[in-house]
Design an enzyme around this catalytic site. Structure first.
Site, PDB file in Angstrom:
ATOM      1  N   TYR A   1       1.637  -7.560  16.466  1.00  0.00           N
ATOM      2  CA  TYR A   1       2.172  -6.521  15.566  1.00  0.00           C
ATOM      3  C   TYR A   1       2.764  -5.365  16.383  1.00  0.00           C
ATOM      4  CZ  TYR A   1       1.662  -2.737  12.025  1.00  0.00           C
ATOM      5  OH  TYR A   1       1.838  -1.681  11.154  1.00  0.00           O
TER       6      TYR A   1
ATOM      7  N   GLN B   1       0.830  -1.212   0.000  1.00  0.00           N
ATOM      8  CA  GLN B   1       0.000   0.000   0.000  1.00  0.00           C
ATOM      9  C   GLN B   1       0.865   1.263   0.000  1.00  0.00           C
ATOM     10  OE1 GLN B   1      -2.306   0.756   3.523  1.00  0.00           O
ATOM     11  NE2 GLN B   1      -3.489   2.376   2.528  1.00  0.00           N
TER      12      GLN B   1
ATOM     13  N   LYS C   1       6.556  -3.881  16.578  1.00  0.00           N
ATOM     14  CA  LYS C   1       6.888  -2.488  16.237  1.00  0.00           C
ATOM     15  C   LYS C   1       7.642  -1.820  17.382  1.00  0.00           C
ATOM     16  CE  LYS C   1       5.319  -1.986  12.044  1.00  0.00           C
ATOM     17  NZ  LYS C   1       6.289  -1.876  10.946  1.00  0.00           N
TER      18      LYS C   1
ATOM     19  N   ASP D   1      13.148 -11.672  -1.363  1.00  0.00           N
ATOM     20  CA  ASP D   1      12.617 -12.028  -0.056  1.00  0.00           C
ATOM     21  C   ASP D   1      13.592 -11.438   0.959  1.00  0.00           C
ATOM     22  OD1 ASP D   1      11.813 -13.096   2.307  1.00  0.00           O
ATOM     23  OD2 ASP D   1      11.727 -15.173   1.611  1.00  0.00           O
TER      24      ASP D   1
HETATM   25  P1  NAD Z   1       1.492  -3.937   2.790  1.00  0.00           P
HETATM   26  O1  NAD Z   1       1.140  -5.224   3.422  1.00  0.00           O
HETATM   27  O2  NAD Z   1       0.537  -3.282   1.883  1.00  0.00           O
HETATM   28  O3  NAD Z   1       2.870  -4.087   2.014  1.00  0.00           O
HETATM   29  C1  NAD Z   1       3.948  -4.821   2.506  1.00  0.00           C
HETATM   30  C2  NAD Z   1       4.700  -5.388   1.323  1.00  0.00           C
HETATM   31  O4  NAD Z   1       5.775  -6.161   1.845  1.00  0.00           O
HETATM   32  C3  NAD Z   1       3.849  -6.309   0.459  1.00  0.00           C
HETATM   33  O5  NAD Z   1       3.889  -5.904  -0.895  1.00  0.00           O
HETATM   34  C4  NAD Z   1       4.476  -7.685   0.643  1.00  0.00           C
HETATM   35  O6  NAD Z   1       4.460  -8.482  -0.527  1.00  0.00           O
HETATM   36  C5  NAD Z   1       5.896  -7.300   1.034  1.00  0.00           C
HETATM   37  N1  NAD Z   1       6.564  -8.360   1.787  1.00  0.00           N
HETATM   38  C6  NAD Z   1       6.042  -9.134   2.776  1.00  0.00           C
HETATM   39  N2  NAD Z   1       6.950 -10.025   3.186  1.00  0.00           N
HETATM   40  C7  NAD Z   1       8.061  -9.814   2.442  1.00  0.00           C
HETATM   41  C8  NAD Z   1       9.320 -10.423   2.385  1.00  0.00           C
HETATM   42  N3  NAD Z   1       9.635 -11.464   3.168  1.00  0.00           N
HETATM   43  N4  NAD Z   1      10.238  -9.953   1.508  1.00  0.00           N
HETATM   44  C9  NAD Z   1       9.935  -8.915   0.700  1.00  0.00           C
HETATM   45  N5  NAD Z   1       8.744  -8.301   0.689  1.00  0.00           N
HETATM   46  C10 NAD Z   1       7.814  -8.751   1.551  1.00  0.00           C
HETATM   47  O7  NAD Z   1       1.921  -2.937   3.972  1.00  0.00           O
HETATM   48  P2  NAD Z   1       1.923  -1.344   3.951  1.00  0.00           P
HETATM   49  O8  NAD Z   1       0.598  -0.884   4.397  1.00  0.00           O
HETATM   50  O9  NAD Z   1       2.501  -0.839   2.684  1.00  0.00           O
HETATM   51  O10 NAD Z   1       2.927  -1.084   5.164  1.00  0.00           O
HETATM   52  C11 NAD Z   1       4.304  -0.857   4.961  1.00  0.00           C
HETATM   53  C12 NAD Z   1       4.945  -0.618   6.323  1.00  0.00           C
HETATM   54  O11 NAD Z   1       4.298   0.488   6.968  1.00  0.00           O
HETATM   55  C13 NAD Z   1       4.814  -1.794   7.295  1.00  0.00           C
HETATM   56  O12 NAD Z   1       5.975  -1.841   8.105  1.00  0.00           O
HETATM   57  C14 NAD Z   1       3.644  -1.410   8.154  1.00  0.00           C
HETATM   58  O13 NAD Z   1       3.701  -1.999   9.426  1.00  0.00           O
HETATM   59  C15 NAD Z   1       3.817   0.096   8.237  1.00  0.00           C
HETATM   60  N6  NAD Z   1       2.551   0.784   8.561  1.00  0.00           N
HETATM   61  C16 NAD Z   1       1.535   0.813   7.657  1.00  0.00           C
HETATM   62  C17 NAD Z   1       0.340   1.466   7.977  1.00  0.00           C
HETATM   63  C18 NAD Z   1      -0.805   1.532   7.011  1.00  0.00           C
HETATM   64  O14 NAD Z   1      -1.888   2.017   7.383  1.00  0.00           O
HETATM   65  N7  NAD Z   1      -0.643   1.079   5.785  1.00  0.00           N
HETATM   66  C19 NAD Z   1       0.221   2.086   9.228  1.00  0.00           C
HETATM   67  C20 NAD Z   1       1.269   1.988  10.147  1.00  0.00           C
HETATM   68  C21 NAD Z   1       2.459   1.365   9.781  1.00  0.00           C
HETATM   69  C1  AKB Z   2      -2.825  -1.681  10.755  1.00  0.00           C
HETATM   70  O1  AKB Z   2      -4.041  -1.449  10.895  1.00  0.00           O
HETATM   71  O2  AKB Z   2      -2.272  -2.746  11.063  1.00  0.00           O
HETATM   72  C2  AKB Z   2      -1.967  -0.565  10.223  1.00  0.00           C
HETATM   73  C3  AKB Z   2      -1.363   0.224  11.344  1.00  0.00           C
HETATM   74  C4  AKB Z   2      -2.116   1.299  11.971  1.00  0.00           C
HETATM   75  O3  AKB Z   2      -0.255  -0.037  11.728  1.00  0.00           O
HETATM   76  N1  AKB Z   2      -2.755   0.259   9.358  1.00  0.00           N
END
Ligand code: NAD
Ligand code: AKB
Length: 333
Positions: free
Chosen positions: A160, A30, A164, A70
């Protein structure tokens, strides 16, 4: 004087974006898709290497190099860093909150081990900077839920959130002990329309928008009054890049910065959507995600990010709703 000018020019060139070579891990997620595209506008697109486990995301195709990786394979990651002369890593790969509750041990393993791989390689290869996102999930029930401060009780109750919080500690450790310039934001729930979210508790907000533009009824996995901190993706991308571009002397925290834009409950979001889609219907069927959401803050005090590097969000609930609906309508056509 000519000599000084030449030296100044050289030093400037060394700090020019062209000198940086960036590796984005988790680039098809995302955040990863939009962040990679934004970085490719600032830096030479050939120097922003996108990597992920999955096939290349359609929006990334033709915009710059893509490598399947990976991140758990430390050797391959290390080779990639050396081969592409990488100077910065954005490490986004992780298992998010809802998916993590289904397999906590796997989530801990992936979230922690991947971060250690990245930090170790950053130390060994003297990388300029590392970005790793944390989350509002680091807070648990002991912390104040309104205007949650930067420094407060951190007792997460989700797998999770535990990963973090431990990640934040490791980031600070690598900065203090080895001088790795690692920077981090505690993102709230992120709302976007370009790439799909992956297994988060806050994903319901995006699903609600999608249902509204497709004239479908939406059944919400959270109760109507469960308020959570949220942010529109353009603000999150800007915050990330502003943090990473800030001079090192403006960064007082190498664990992770609180970050906030606005907050809402499912009922409040449904009301905001109904202003533009009056027939939108919603029902509520709280599931296991309710417990996760109830352990998180409702709003965040991000004054340290505002003071240190000038953070200020551009979107509020109203402007985000209008922009989301317009863009989703266009994408539907
Ligand atoms: P997402 O799940 O959409 O994307 C994560 C990507 O990582 C995926 O494309 C997946 O294929 C890839 N991935 C998973 N395992 C892998 C591996 N072993 N090797 C390589 N790639 C791998 O997550 P996101 O929403 O884009 O979040 C990205 C980061 O931001 C994460 O650390 C998440 O915890 C953090 N985060 C996101 C949000 C949110 O609302 N989206 C909020 C707080 C924190
Ligand atoms: C989730 O809901 O897991 C994420 C976050 C707030 O870390 N969007």
């Amino acid at each position: 004087n000519k000599k000084t000018n030449k030296l100044q020019q050289l030093s400037l060139q060394n700090r020019m974006p062209a000198k940086e070579r960036i590796l984005v891990i988790g680039a098809c997620g995302q955040i990863g898709v939009e962040l990679t595209l934004a970085l490719r506008k600032i830096y030479d697109p050939q120097h922003v290497i996108a990597t992920d486990l999955r096939d290349e995301h359609p929006l990334l195709k033709g915009t710059g190099p893509y490598v399947t990786l990976d991140v758990m394979n430390r050797e391959m990651l290390h080779v990639l860093v050396i081969r592409h002369h990488i100077t910065q890593i954005y490490h986004l790969a992780a298992i998010l909150s809802a998916t993590a509750e289904k397999n906590p041990a796997l989530a801990w393993h992936i979230n922690m081990q991947s971060l250690i791989h990245v930090l170790e390689i950053a130390r060994e290869e003297n990388l300029h900077k590392v970005y790793w996102p944390s989350s509002i999930a680091v807070f648990g029930k002991g912390a104040p839920r309104q205007q949650t401060p930067q420094h407060t009780i951190l007792e997460p109750t989700t797998a999770y959130g535990i990963s973090k919080l431990a990640g934040e500690r490791w980031c600070e450790y690598y900065h203090e002990r080895y001088g790795v310039d690692v920077r981090s934001l505690r993102y709230p729930g992120l709302i976007s329309y370009k790439s799909s979210p992956g297994g988060g508790t806050t994903d319901y907000a995006i699903e609600m928008f999608q249902a509204a533009v497709e004239n479908r009824k939406f059944c919400c996995p959270l109760a109507p009054d469960t308020r959570l901190p949220m942010m529109y993706m353009p603000d999150a991308i800007r915050a990330t890049i502003e943090l990473m571009e800030a001079p090192a002397n403006r960064i007082s925290l190498h664990s992770s910065y609180n970050l906030h834009a606005f907050h809402f409950s499912p009922a409040e979001l449904a009301a905001a959507i109904r202003k533009y889609v009056p027939k939108f219907e919603i029902c509520y069927q709280p599931d296991f995600r309710q417990q996760i959401a109830e352990s998180w803050p409702e709003s965040i005090d991000d004054s340290q990010a505002r003071q240190d590097w000038g953070w200020k969000p551009a979107f509020d609930l109203e402007s985000m709703t209008v922009d989301m609906l317009q863009n989703l309508q266009q994408w539907k056509k």
